[in-house]
Design a protein around this motif. Sequence first.
Motif, PDB file in Angstrom:
ATOM      1  N   TRP A   1     -22.484  -8.296   2.199  1.00  0.00           N
ATOM      2  CA  TRP A   1     -23.347  -7.706   1.186  1.00  0.00           C
ATOM      3  C   TRP A   1     -24.793  -8.125   1.373  1.00  0.00           C
ATOM      4  O   TRP A   1     -25.715  -7.320   1.154  1.00  0.00           O
ATOM      5  CB  TRP A   1     -22.866  -8.037  -0.226  1.00  0.00           C
ATOM      6  CG  TRP A   1     -23.708  -7.329  -1.228  1.00  0.00           C
ATOM      7  CD1 TRP A   1     -24.591  -7.879  -2.098  1.00  0.00           C
ATOM      8  CD2 TRP A   1     -23.798  -5.917  -1.422  1.00  0.00           C
ATOM      9  NE1 TRP A   1     -25.205  -6.889  -2.827  1.00  0.00           N
ATOM     10  CE2 TRP A   1     -24.747  -5.676  -2.433  1.00  0.00           C
ATOM     11  CE3 TRP A   1     -23.161  -4.826  -0.821  1.00  0.00           C
ATOM     12  CZ2 TRP A   1     -25.076  -4.401  -2.865  1.00  0.00           C
ATOM     13  CZ3 TRP A   1     -23.492  -3.552  -1.260  1.00  0.00           C
ATOM     14  CH2 TRP A   1     -24.428  -3.350  -2.262  1.00  0.00           C
ATOM     15  N   SER A   2     -25.034  -9.347   1.790  1.00  0.00           N
ATOM     16  CA  SER A   2     -26.411  -9.787   2.067  1.00  0.00           C
ATOM     17  C   SER A   2     -27.031  -8.932   3.154  1.00  0.00           C
ATOM     18  O   SER A   2     -28.188  -8.500   3.034  1.00  0.00           O
ATOM     19  CB  SER A   2     -26.427 -11.254   2.487  1.00  0.00           C
ATOM     20  OG  SER A   2     -26.047 -12.075   1.427  1.00  0.00           O
TER      21      SER A   2
ATOM     22  N   SER B   1     -27.494  -5.213   1.672  1.00  0.00           N
ATOM     23  CA  SER B   1     -28.584  -5.082   0.699  1.00  0.00           C
ATOM     24  C   SER B   1     -29.951  -5.299   1.343  1.00  0.00           C
ATOM     25  O   SER B   1     -30.946  -4.733   0.891  1.00  0.00           O
ATOM     26  CB  SER B   1     -28.384  -6.032  -0.480  1.00  0.00           C
ATOM     27  OG  SER B   1     -28.361  -7.362  -0.054  1.00  0.00           O
TER      28      SER B   1
ATOM     29  N   THR C   1     -30.491  -1.722   3.491  1.00  0.00           N
ATOM     30  CA  THR C   1     -30.221  -0.399   2.915  1.00  0.00           C
ATOM     31  C   THR C   1     -31.488   0.436   2.792  1.00  0.00           C
ATOM     32  O   THR C   1     -31.483   1.616   3.085  1.00  0.00           O
ATOM     33  CB  THR C   1     -29.530  -0.527   1.545  1.00  0.00           C
ATOM     34  OG1 THR C   1     -28.251  -1.130   1.751  1.00  0.00           O
ATOM     35  CG2 THR C   1     -29.342   0.816   0.886  1.00  0.00           C
TER      36      THR C   1
ATOM     37  N   SER D   1     -26.151   1.841  -1.346  1.00  0.00           N
ATOM     38  CA  SER D   1     -24.930   1.121  -1.031  1.00  0.00           C
ATOM     39  C   SER D   1     -24.266   0.634  -2.306  1.00  0.00           C
ATOM     40  O   SER D   1     -24.941   0.202  -3.238  1.00  0.00           O
ATOM     41  CB  SER D   1     -25.223  -0.084  -0.131  1.00  0.00           C
ATOM     42  OG  SER D   1     -25.765   0.347   1.090  1.00  0.00           O
TER      43      SER D   1
ATOM     44  N   ARG E   1     -21.492  -3.929  -7.130  1.00  0.00           N
ATOM     45  CA  ARG E   1     -22.849  -4.309  -6.737  1.00  0.00           C
ATOM     46  C   ARG E   1     -23.488  -3.075  -6.125  1.00  0.00           C
ATOM     47  O   ARG E   1     -22.830  -2.309  -5.426  1.00  0.00           O
ATOM     48  CB  ARG E   1     -22.843  -5.424  -5.686  1.00  0.00           C
ATOM     49  CG  ARG E   1     -22.317  -6.748  -6.181  1.00  0.00           C
ATOM     50  CD  ARG E   1     -22.433  -7.776  -5.078  1.00  0.00           C
ATOM     51  NE  ARG E   1     -21.769  -9.011  -5.434  1.00  0.00           N
ATOM     52  CZ  ARG E   1     -21.644 -10.040  -4.609  1.00  0.00           C
ATOM     53  NH1 ARG E   1     -22.143  -9.986  -3.384  1.00  0.00           N
ATOM     54  NH2 ARG E   1     -21.029 -11.128  -5.002  1.00  0.00           N
ATOM     55  N   THR E   2     -24.778  -2.882  -6.361  1.00  0.00           N
ATOM     56  CA  THR E   2     -25.491  -1.749  -5.780  1.00  0.00           C
ATOM     57  C   THR E   2     -26.775  -2.213  -5.119  1.00  0.00           C
ATOM     58  O   THR E   2     -27.338  -3.244  -5.485  1.00  0.00           O
ATOM     59  CB  THR E   2     -25.833  -0.682  -6.846  1.00  0.00           C
ATOM     60  OG1 THR E   2     -26.706  -1.262  -7.802  1.00  0.00           O
ATOM     61  CG2 THR E   2     -24.587  -0.153  -7.520  1.00  0.00           C
ATOM     62  N   ALA E   3     -27.242  -1.427  -4.152  1.00  0.00           N
ATOM     63  CA  ALA E   3     -28.510  -1.709  -3.473  1.00  0.00           C
ATOM     64  C   ALA E   3     -29.115  -0.384  -3.023  1.00  0.00           C
ATOM     65  O   ALA E   3     -28.405   0.603  -2.827  1.00  0.00           O
ATOM     66  CB  ALA E   3     -28.289  -2.616  -2.270  1.00  0.00           C
ATOM     67  N   GLY E   4     -30.420  -0.388  -2.849  1.00  0.00           N
ATOM     68  CA  GLY E   4     -31.110   0.787  -2.345  1.00  0.00           C
ATOM     69  C   GLY E   4     -31.974   1.439  -3.399  1.00  0.00           C
ATOM     70  O   GLY E   4     -31.819   1.192  -4.590  1.00  0.00           O
TER      71      GLY E   4
ATOM     72  N   ARG F   1     -30.251   4.180  -5.903  1.00  0.00           N
ATOM     73  CA  ARG F   1     -29.038   3.628  -6.486  1.00  0.00           C
ATOM     74  C   ARG F   1     -28.816   4.038  -7.929  1.00  0.00           C
ATOM     75  O   ARG F   1     -29.727   4.408  -8.647  1.00  0.00           O
ATOM     76  CB  ARG F   1     -29.037   2.122  -6.385  1.00  0.00           C
ATOM     77  CG  ARG F   1     -30.033   1.452  -7.292  1.00  0.00           C
ATOM     78  CD  ARG F   1     -29.899  -0.025  -7.179  1.00  0.00           C
ATOM     79  NE  ARG F   1     -30.894  -0.633  -8.042  1.00  0.00           N
ATOM     80  CZ  ARG F   1     -31.166  -1.897  -8.024  1.00  0.00           C
ATOM     81  NH1 ARG F   1     -30.534  -2.686  -7.217  1.00  0.00           N
ATOM     82  NH2 ARG F   1     -32.067  -2.389  -8.823  1.00  0.00           N
TER      83      ARG F   1
END
Length: 103
Positions: free
Chosen positions: A45-46, A49, A52, A57, A72-75, A78
Amino acid sequence: MASMIVLSATAVPDHLRGALTRWLLEVTPHLYVGTVSARVRDELWSAVSATTGDGMSVLAYPSDNEQGFTLRTAGTRRRTPTDFDGLTLIAFQNESKEHAKPL
């Protein structure tokens, strides 16, 4: 203890997709599934994120809560997980579009 994770990575760099396939199975384009330890999950995940960027993600994994999982979300595109009385709901970001003014 290892647990199953589901990761969706849309509009991300190809090198990230290649790195994810070292640990997870890409069951459909941009959707990864696998059983990994919490440490590997957090390291993946690191990396996700951090790279992204303009993509999106989402990571879902088992958790000891009412729903049985955590998101968990990223970007920049999102959707944001929001806590609502102990349940995780998804909040959509408003698009900054100009609307026509009524006459």
